[in-house]
Design a protein around this motif. Structure first.
Motif, PDB file in Angstrom:
ATOM      1  N   ILE A  27     -34.182 -33.647   3.218  1.00 48.10           N
ATOM      2  CA  ILE A  27     -32.862 -33.263   3.714  1.00 48.10           C
ATOM      3  C   ILE A  27     -32.643 -33.768   5.140  1.00 48.10           C
ATOM      4  CG2 ILE A  27     -31.278 -31.350   4.113  1.00 48.10           C
ATOM      5  CD1 ILE A  27     -32.113 -31.861   1.173  1.00 48.10           C
ATOM      6  N   ILE A  52     -31.067 -28.281  -0.646  1.00 45.24           N
ATOM      7  CA  ILE A  52     -30.060 -28.045   0.393  1.00 45.24           C
ATOM      8  C   ILE A  52     -29.627 -26.582   0.376  1.00 45.24           C
ATOM      9  CG2 ILE A  52     -27.689 -28.558   1.096  1.00 45.24           C
ATOM     10  CD1 ILE A  52     -28.103 -31.405   0.218  1.00 45.24           C
ATOM     11  N   ALA A 100     -36.682 -28.533   4.687  1.00 43.62           N
ATOM     12  CA  ALA A 100     -35.835 -29.693   4.999  1.00 43.62           C
ATOM     13  C   ALA A 100     -36.627 -30.991   5.035  1.00 43.62           C
ATOM     14  CB  ALA A 100     -35.131 -29.473   6.333  1.00 43.62           C
ATOM     15  N   ALA A 149     -24.493 -31.175   3.376  1.00 45.76           N
ATOM     16  CA  ALA A 149     -25.318 -31.409   4.567  1.00 45.76           C
ATOM     17  C   ALA A 149     -24.458 -31.540   5.813  1.00 45.76           C
ATOM     18  CB  ALA A 149     -26.177 -32.659   4.374  1.00 45.76           C
ATOM     19  N   LYS A 150     -23.341 -32.266   5.706  1.00 46.53           N
ATOM     20  CA  LYS A 150     -22.436 -32.402   6.849  1.00 46.53           C
ATOM     21  C   LYS A 150     -21.867 -31.037   7.247  1.00 46.53           C
ATOM     22  CE  LYS A 150     -20.953 -35.815   8.515  1.00 46.53           C
ATOM     23  NZ  LYS A 150     -21.354 -36.555   9.742  1.00 46.53           N
ATOM     24  N   CYS A 164     -32.384 -24.560   1.879  1.00 46.91           N
ATOM     25  CA  CYS A 164     -32.414 -24.755   3.333  1.00 46.91           C
ATOM     26  C   CYS A 164     -31.321 -23.939   4.012  1.00 46.91           C
ATOM     27  CB  CYS A 164     -32.245 -26.231   3.672  1.00 46.91           C
ATOM     28  SG  CYS A 164     -33.695 -27.251   3.375  1.00 46.91           S
ATOM     29  N   ASP A 165     -30.129 -23.964   3.432  1.00 50.05           N
ATOM     30  CA  ASP A 165     -29.009 -23.230   4.010  1.00 50.05           C
ATOM     31  C   ASP A 165     -29.288 -21.732   4.017  1.00 50.05           C
ATOM     32  OD1 ASP A 165     -26.247 -23.328   5.062  1.00 50.05           O
ATOM     33  OD2 ASP A 165     -25.786 -22.164   3.268  1.00 50.05           O
ATOM     34  N   PHE A 168     -28.901 -35.225  11.309  1.00 54.40           N
ATOM     35  CA  PHE A 168     -28.991 -33.872  10.751  1.00 54.40           C
ATOM     36  C   PHE A 168     -29.890 -32.975  11.607  1.00 54.40           C
ATOM     37  CE2 PHE A 168     -30.970 -30.620   8.098  1.00 54.40           C
ATOM     38  CZ  PHE A 168     -29.889 -30.067   7.444  1.00 54.40           C
TER      39      PHE A 168
END
Length: 265
Positions: free
Chosen positions: A147, A117, A136, A85-86, A120-121, A154
């Motif tokens: 997320i 995740i 998300a 996530a970061k 989402c990416d 975020f």
């Protein structure tokens, strides 16, 4: 007064602990110890610190991902979720792609949170922004954290990246499109987010092909048509005028080129 002193003491202690951890991690990453299994809890603690303090150090994130690759049984899915996530929040940097090339798929999809995740990416990469925000904000299993709530800041980081993308691509965009792209609930929310943004020149209510107001982005190197500067193109005649009549700029160093002759019929 006593509560104030206590709060200040706690803050100072937290700062001291953070400084010590920072120094320890800095030394670790400069040594061969970064590849040892014993480095995992140290780097995990630093990732937790990054999340709490809203900081980011890709060196630490990448080093921990490599250790999870080397010692898969030591992988903590919850920490890995924070790491990925970061990395997503660092866009337009390609950190998330780098991690995807390091972390084995079995680890990257070990839990429902990690799978969301990854989804989402992929949606963000495909510019499917409405679907990205839906994914998300969703949770597939009881107890799952959306997320957007996994890491503080975020949503703000992703929106900042998306505003950059919009400003680099368009001079004007309908406000309603910005609402969908930025995952906002209403035009008022979009006005609040974009109204004080330096990348936005104005939000106009009387332009556009529909009833939607229009966001006009400030001119930048990407969204303004580039004009040729005077003198950018040099004519051949200008180059030839630099030579005297005695100069043969096209002369072969081995003499005149032979003229091809067609074979006799």
């Amino acid at each position: 007064q006593a509560l104030g002193d206590l709060a200040e003491a706690v803050t100072q202690e937290e700062a001291r602990v953070m400084a010590e951890l920072e120094a320890e991690v800095g030394a670790l990453l400069q040594s061969s110890g970064q590849f040892a299994e014993a480095a995992i809890p140290i780097l995990e603690a630093h990732v937790s610190q990054q999340v709490a303090a809203r900081t980011y150090d890709f060196r630490v994130v990448k080093a921990l991902a490599k250790l999870y690759q080397l010692y898969p049984l030591r992988c903590d899915p919850a920490v890995l979720a924070l790491v990925v996530a970061k990395a997503m929040m660092a866009r337009p940097a390609t950190d998330a792609k780098v991690l995807a090339s390091i972390v084995p798929e079995a680890l990257a999809t070990a839990t429902s949170t990690l799978r969301r995740i990854a989804k989402c990416d992929a949606l963000l990469e495909a510019s499917k922004y409405a679907d990205f925000w839906e994914c998300a904000r969703g949770a597939t299993e009881p107890g799952d954290v959306p997320i957007v709530g996994l890491v503080p800041g975020f949503a703000e980081a992703i929106r900042n990246f998306l505003v950059d993308a919009l400003a680099a691509t368009f001079q004007t965009v309908e406000l309603d499109a910005c609402v969908d792209t930025l995952g906002l609930a209403s035009r008022d929310d979009a006005r609040a987010v974009l109204g004080e943004d330096a990348r936005v020149a104005a939000i106009l209510d009387d332009e556009g092909s529909s009833s939607s107001p229009v966001v006009r982005f400030a001119p930048n190197r990407e969204n303004v048509a580039r004009q040729k500067r005077l003198g950018e193109t040099i004519r051949l005649e200008t180059l030839l005028s630099l030579y005297t009549d005695d100069d043969d700029v096209f002369k072969s160093p081995e003499g005149p080129a032979a003229v091809p002759v067609a074979p006799a019929s």
